[in-house]
Design a protein around this motif. Structure first.
Motif, PDB file in Angstrom:
ATOM      1  N   HIS A 195     -13.461   6.632   3.225  1.00 26.67           N
ATOM      2  CA  HIS A 195     -12.573   7.768   2.963  1.00 26.67           C
ATOM      3  C   HIS A 195     -13.352   9.072   2.832  1.00 26.67           C
ATOM      4  O   HIS A 195     -12.861  10.124   3.225  1.00 26.67           O
ATOM      5  CB  HIS A 195     -11.706   7.520   1.717  1.00 26.67           C
ATOM      6  N   LYS A 217      -6.115  -0.393  -3.346  1.00 27.43           N
ATOM      7  CA  LYS A 217      -7.193  -0.708  -2.400  1.00 27.43           C
ATOM      8  C   LYS A 217      -7.139  -2.144  -1.898  1.00 27.43           C
ATOM      9  O   LYS A 217      -7.526  -2.421  -0.772  1.00 27.43           O
ATOM     10  CB  LYS A 217      -8.564  -0.437  -3.026  1.00 27.43           C
ATOM     11  N   MET A 229       0.684   4.888  -2.041  1.00 29.34           N
ATOM     12  CA  MET A 229       0.660   6.246  -1.488  1.00 29.34           C
ATOM     13  C   MET A 229       1.624   7.141  -2.260  1.00 29.34           C
ATOM     14  O   MET A 229       1.295   8.290  -2.588  1.00 29.34           O
ATOM     15  CB  MET A 229       1.036   6.229   0.000  1.00 29.34           C
ATOM     16  N   HIS A 257      -2.437   9.154   0.752  1.00 34.19           N
ATOM     17  CA  HIS A 257      -3.240   7.931   0.746  1.00 34.19           C
ATOM     18  C   HIS A 257      -3.031   7.246  -0.596  1.00 34.19           C
ATOM     19  O   HIS A 257      -2.470   7.832  -1.516  1.00 34.19           O
ATOM     20  CB  HIS A 257      -4.710   8.238   1.005  1.00 34.19           C
ATOM     21  N   ILE A 285      -6.216   6.093  10.315  1.00 36.02           N
ATOM     22  CA  ILE A 285      -5.379   7.250  10.029  1.00 36.02           C
ATOM     23  C   ILE A 285      -4.241   7.291  11.043  1.00 36.02           C
ATOM     24  O   ILE A 285      -4.374   6.793  12.168  1.00 36.02           O
ATOM     25  CB  ILE A 285      -6.147   8.593  10.020  1.00 36.02           C
ATOM     26  N   ILE A 299      -5.602  -2.739   1.565  1.00 32.06           N
ATOM     27  CA  ILE A 299      -6.196  -2.141   2.769  1.00 32.06           C
ATOM     28  C   ILE A 299      -6.930  -3.229   3.540  1.00 32.06           C
ATOM     29  O   ILE A 299      -7.784  -3.929   2.992  1.00 32.06           O
ATOM     30  CB  ILE A 299      -7.172  -1.007   2.404  1.00 32.06           C
ATOM     31  N   THR A 328      -1.299  15.611  -2.439  1.00 30.60           N
ATOM     32  CA  THR A 328      -2.247  15.442  -1.343  1.00 30.60           C
ATOM     33  C   THR A 328      -2.086  16.560  -0.304  1.00 30.60           C
ATOM     34  O   THR A 328      -2.614  16.456   0.793  1.00 30.60           O
ATOM     35  CB  THR A 328      -2.078  14.067  -0.666  1.00 30.60           C
ATOM     36  N   TYR A 350       0.826  -1.203   0.000  1.00 31.64           N
ATOM     37  CA  TYR A 350       0.000   0.000   0.000  1.00 31.64           C
ATOM     38  C   TYR A 350       0.866   1.262   0.000  1.00 31.64           C
ATOM     39  O   TYR A 350       0.498   2.282  -0.595  1.00 31.64           O
ATOM     40  CB  TYR A 350      -0.933   0.002   1.218  1.00 31.64           C
ATOM     41  N   THR A 395      -9.938   0.580   7.905  1.00 34.61           N
ATOM     42  CA  THR A 395      -9.816   2.034   7.860  1.00 34.61           C
ATOM     43  C   THR A 395      -8.987   2.517   9.039  1.00 34.61           C
ATOM     44  O   THR A 395      -9.177   2.067  10.162  1.00 34.61           O
ATOM     45  CB  THR A 395     -11.209   2.683   7.898  1.00 34.61           C
ATOM     46  N   GLY A 451      -1.532  10.141   7.334  1.00 39.35           N
ATOM     47  CA  GLY A 451      -1.644   8.989   6.435  1.00 39.35           C
ATOM     48  C   GLY A 451      -3.028   8.380   6.565  1.00 39.35           C
ATOM     49  O   GLY A 451      -3.557   8.254   7.673  1.00 39.35           O
ATOM     50  N   LEU A 452      -3.622   8.009   5.438  1.00 35.56           N
ATOM     51  CA  LEU A 452      -4.989   7.493   5.427  1.00 35.56           C
ATOM     52  C   LEU A 452      -5.090   6.211   4.616  1.00 35.56           C
ATOM     53  O   LEU A 452      -4.540   6.108   3.528  1.00 35.56           O
ATOM     54  CB  LEU A 452      -5.926   8.543   4.810  1.00 35.56           C
ATOM     55  N   ALA A 453      -5.806   5.251   5.182  1.00 39.63           N
ATOM     56  CA  ALA A 453      -6.232   4.058   4.450  1.00 39.63           C
ATOM     57  C   ALA A 453      -7.703   3.879   4.788  1.00 39.63           C
ATOM     58  O   ALA A 453      -8.086   3.961   5.956  1.00 39.63           O
ATOM     59  CB  ALA A 453      -5.440   2.833   4.894  1.00 39.63           C
TER      60      ALA A 453
END
Length: 155
Positions: free
Chosen positions: A114, A77, A52, A71, A85, A80, A61, A48, A83, A106-108
């Motif tokens: 999302h 995807k 990013m 992200h 952060i 992942i 971003t 992942y 979810t 950082g986000l997943a």
């Protein structure tokens, strides 16, 4: 009373996911660190992180107010698991193309999570003064409390 409803980000952010006083020589290094935090918390598998970095090559971003939100791309995807952060604070800043990032979030996100997470983060992080405080504080609890607070509006 429904305990499963959490309108804040506390369901996807823990105090352990807030790291203060980081330093990075490049945006890629900061993305790799945020990605490693997501891997360590079990939200994503290692591939992942490359997604990013690929996202950043397509579109920045950087959100403004010293905040970047790296992200993955759609193609990442599959990596992942849940979810989540993570927040890495860079008091000296990291060059993020259109601006300097002091907070790298950082986000997943699984499915449509999302949209909810991004909208809540955007609402919190549009406050320029708060972003400056978050960028310089030495108190991880303060960062966690500000980012995990439930939205103030009444739905």
């Amino acid at each position: 009373m429904d305990d499963s409803v959490d309108n804040g980000l506390g369901s996807v952010l823990t105090r352990a996911d807030v790291v203060l006083g980081c330093s990075a020589d490049s945006m890629d290094e900061a993305i790799e660190y945020s990605g490693s935090l997501l891997v360590n918390r079990g939200s994503v598998t290692p591939p992942y992180v490359e997604g990013m970095k690929n996202r950043e090559r397509v579109v920045s971003t950087y959100l403004g107010n010293g905040v970047a939100l790296p992200h993955g791309v759609n193609e990442s995807k599959e990596f992942i698991r849940s979810t989540g952060i993570v927040v890495a604070q860079y008091p000296e800043g990291v060059d993020w193309g259109p601006g300097t990032a002091y907070l790298v979030v950082g986000l997943a996100a699984v499915g449509d999570d999302h949209v909810r997470v991004l909208s809540q983060l955007a609402e919190i992080l549009q406050d320029e003064e708060l972003c400056e405080q978050l960028a310089q504080t030495g108190d991880a609890d303060f960062v966690y409390d500000q980012l995990s607070a439930a939205p103030s509006d009444d739905d």
